[in-house]
Design an enzyme around this catalytic site. Structure first.
Site, PDB file in Angstrom:
ATOM      1  N   GLU A  99      41.407   9.133  57.611  1.00  0.00           N
ATOM      2  CA  GLU A  99      40.451   9.422  56.549  1.00  0.00           C
ATOM      3  C   GLU A  99      39.696   8.160  56.108  1.00  0.00           C
ATOM      4  O   GLU A  99      38.483   8.192  55.947  1.00  0.00           O
ATOM      5  CB  GLU A  99      41.231  10.022  55.363  1.00  0.00           C
ATOM      6  CG  GLU A  99      40.410  10.331  54.142  1.00  0.00           C
ATOM      7  CD  GLU A  99      39.784  11.714  54.203  1.00  0.00           C
ATOM      8  OE1 GLU A  99      39.907  12.365  55.244  1.00  0.00           O
ATOM      9  OE2 GLU A  99      39.185  12.102  53.189  1.00  0.00           O
ATOM     10  N   ASP A 100      40.408   7.083  55.918  1.00  0.00           N
ATOM     11  CA  ASP A 100      39.823   5.938  55.214  1.00  0.00           C
ATOM     12  C   ASP A 100      39.533   4.711  56.058  1.00  0.00           C
ATOM     13  O   ASP A 100      38.960   3.754  55.570  1.00  0.00           O
ATOM     14  CB  ASP A 100      40.772   5.491  54.070  1.00  0.00           C
ATOM     15  CG  ASP A 100      40.926   6.564  53.005  1.00  0.00           C
ATOM     16  OD1 ASP A 100      40.089   7.488  52.969  1.00  0.00           O
ATOM     17  OD2 ASP A 100      41.885   6.475  52.211  1.00  0.00           O
TER      18      ASP A 100
END
Ligand code: MN
Length: 506
Positions: free
Chosen positions: A91-92
Site C-alpha cells: 500500500e505505502d
C-alpha cells in the site's frame, strides 16, 4: 490454577524496547528458523518504510511491529507475523506482491495482498448515517452494514487476514488522536460498526471491547464523557461492596473444596452505553456494571458453584442463563445468574471454566493459543452459517497450520459483493451479471436496463461481475428485457421477471 491474562491493549512503546518485546514473545513458541525469517521480515519492512513517519511522529515501522507484537501474544504462526510486519508495504511503499513472494513465500504474499485489498475498500461516509435516522432507515442501514461485514470476511479468504486487520485497526485507534478530526470520526465509526462486530462474531470478546472502547469517544464524544462521569463513582462504590461479598463467597467455596479464582469484570464503556440506551439511562437497572467472575476447574464445579450461590442468595426470576448447556452462537460459554445479595444489593455472577474463559476472550484464536487443550466442541445449531462452518472445521484440528488451512474462508465462495455508484453494497451469486444486479436493485431498473458501466467503463450486459465492482446501470424508457438474457442471468428474481416480460416475444 492459572488463568492466563493478556493485557492486549498495546501501550505506546518506542522501537528498541518494542522490538525486544516482540522477539521475547516469539521465542516462547517459535523455532530458531522461524525467528530468523521474522528478523529478515523486520529488516525488510524497516527498510521499505524508511523515512516515513506516522501522524504520531513515530517512525512508520513502529506500527507494523506493534501489530506483530499483538499477534505474537495470540501465538500466531510465523507466516502471520511476517505478513503483519509487511502489511502496509504494498500500500505505502514501492514494494510489490512479487517482491514479497520472492523474499518470503507465496503464503505470506497472499496474506499481505489480501490485507491490502481490505484496506482499499473505502467505507463510504454515507453508509454511516448518525443520530437522526428513522426506524426504516436503521434497518436498511443495519442490513447494509451486515453485508459489508460479510464482504470483508469473504474478501479476506483466510482468517489470518482478519486477525492482522483487527490488530491493525486497534493500533490505528490507539493513535487516532494524532489524526486530523475529519479522519478520526470516519475511522472510529468504521471500527465500531464493522470491525468490532466481526471480532464479536469470531468470539474475540477482548478485541471487540478494545475496538469499541477506543472508538467510542470519537464517535460519541458527548455521550462517552457523560457515561464515564455518571458511572465511575458508582463503579467505585460497587467495587467496595463486591469485595465484601467476595470474602464470604471465597469462604463458602473453600469449605466445599472448590478450587477457584475470582475477579471482577467492569462492563466496557460502549457496551454500557448501549445498555443504558435500552433502560432510559437508569444506572440502577444495570446489574452487571461490575460482574463477579468465578473461574473453576470443571463443568461440574460450575454447577456446584451455581448451587452454592443460590443456597445463600435468592436468584432473580429469568436471570439464570446457562450458556454451558446452550452456548451463544459465537461459542461463548458460562453460567450467569443475578441474585439478591447481602445489604439488599443485586449482583451478577458469571461462572465458567478456564477454557471457557479463554474462549470468551480470544474466540477462535484461543484454539491455537492453547493447543495442548483439545478444542472444545462448539454449538452446531445457529443462524450464523459461517460461524457454524468455523465450528465444524475447528473440531478435528491437530496443528495450527492445519487449522489455518481449513479456516481458509471459502464460506462465501458462492457470493460476490458489488457496489452501486452511491456506494451501497449488494450481494449476488457468483457469476452474476449487470442484469442480475439491475433486477436486484429494482425490478423496473431491470426491465429498462439498456447498458451498464463497471468501474466507470462501458461493459457488456453478460459480463461476470467481480467482488468490489462498482456497477452503474444505464436505464432507457424504451428498453426492454430480451429472452436471450436468460442465457446468462443467475438470480431467480431476474430470471422470473425476464420470463414474465418476454413471454409475448416467444
Ligand atoms: Mn496498517
Amino acid at each position: 490454577m492459572k488463568v492466563l491474562k493478556f493485557p492486549l491493549k498495546t501501550e505506546r512503546l518506542k522501537l528498541p524496547r518494542l522490538k525486544e518485546k516482540l522477539f521475547n514473545e516469539l521465542i516462547k513458541y517459535l523455532t530458531d528458523d522461524d525467528i530468523s525469517k521474522i528478523e529478515k521480515a523486520y529488516e525488510f519492512a524497516k527498510e521499505s518504510h524508511k523515512g516515513t513517519k506516522r501522524y504520531s511522529g513515530d517512525d512508520y515501522i513502529v506500527h507494523p511491529v506493534t501489530i506483530a507484537y499483538s499477534l505474537s501474544r495470540l501465538r500466531m504462526d510465523q507466516a502471520t507475523i511476517i505478513a503483519s510486519l509487511l502489511h502496509d508495504t504494498i500500500e505505502d511503499t514501492s514494494i510489490e506482491v512479487n517482491d514479497i513472494r520472492k523474499a518470503f513465500s507465496t503464503e505470506v504474499a497472499t496474506i499481505v495482498e489480501s490485507v491490502t485489498k481490505l484496506s482499499n475498500i473505502k467505507i463510504n461516509k454515507s453508509w454511516f448515517p448518525l443520530g437522526k435516522t428513522t426506524h426504516e432507515k436503521i434497518s436498511e442501514y443495519e442490513r447494509q452494514i451486515g453485508t459489508i461485514r460479510k464482504m470483508l470476511i469473504a474478501m479476506s479468504r483466510d482468517v489470518r487476514v482478519i486477525f492482522i486487520k483487527l490488530a491493525d485497526k486497534i493500533h490505528n485507534l490507539e493513535t487516532l488522536k494524532f489524526l486530523p478530526p475529519d479522519k478520526q470520526e470516519r475511522i472510529a465509526k468504521e471500527a465500531i460498526e464493522i470491525y468490532a462486530p466481526i471480532a464479536g462474531r469470531l468470539g474475540m470478546g477482548e478485541w471487540r471491547g478494545l475496538l469499541e472502547d477506543l472508538s467510542f469517544p470519537f464517535v460519541y464524544p458527548e455521550e462517552s464523557r457523560k457515561i464515564k462521569e455518571l458511572a465511575i463513582p458508582e463503579i467505585k462504590e460497587r467495587e467496595k461492596y463486591l469485595k465484601r461479598i467476595t470474602v464470604k463467597l471465597k469462604k463458602i467455596l473453600s469449605e466445599n473444596k472448590i478450587k477457584h479464582e475470582i475477579n471482577f469484570r467492569a462492563k466496557k464503556w460502549y457496551s454500557l452505553f448501549r445498555k443504558l440506551n435500552k433502560y432510559n439511562d437508569d444506572l440502577d437497572k444495570i446489574h452487571d456494571l461490575i460482574a463477579v467472575r468465578i473461574i473453576v476447574n470443571s463443568i461440574e464445579d460450575c454447577y456446584a458453584v451455581l448451587g452454592l450461590i443460590h443456597a445463600d442468595w435468592r436468584p432473580l426470576v429469568g436471570k439464570i442463563k446457562d450458556y454451558i448447556a446452550l452456548p451463544k452462537p459465537n461459542g461463548y460459554k458460562s453460567i450467569h445468574t443475578t441474585v439478591f445479595a447481602d445489604e439488599g444489593q443485586i449482583v451478577e455472577f458469571q461462572v465458567r471454566t478456564k477454557e471457557m474463559h479463554h474462549q470468551a476472550e480470544f474466540g477462535i484464536a484461543a484454539n491455537w493459543i492453547y493447543q495442548e487443550k483439545k478444542v472444545s466442541k462448539l454449538p452446531s445449531k445457529n443462524d450464523l452459517k459461517w460461524i457454524d462452518e468455523f465450528n465444524k472445521l475447528s473440531r478435528n484440528i491437530k496443528s495450527p497450520e492445519e487449522l489455518f488451512k481449513s479456516l481458509t474462508m471459502d464460506l462465501f465462495e458462492d457470493r460476490i459483493f458489488v457496489f452501486t455508484p452511491q456506494g451501497d453494497v449488494k450481494d449476488l451469486p457468483q457469476g452474476a451479471t449487470p442484469v442480475d444486479f439491475a433486477y436486484y436493485v429494482h425490478t423496473a431498473l431491470g426491465n429498462h436496463c439498456s447498458g451498464a458501466k463497471i468501474n466507470g467503463k462501458i461493459a457488456q450486459l453478460n459480463s461476470k461481475l467481480q467482488n468490489g465492482d462498482i456497477v452503474e446501470i444505464i436505464e432507457k424508457k424504451n428498453a426492454h428485457p430480451h429472452s436471450d438474457w436468460l442465457n446468462f442471468t443467475k438470480t431467480s428474481h431476474a430470471r422470473s421477471q425476464i420470463k414474465k416480460v418476454t413471454k409475448g416475444q416467444l
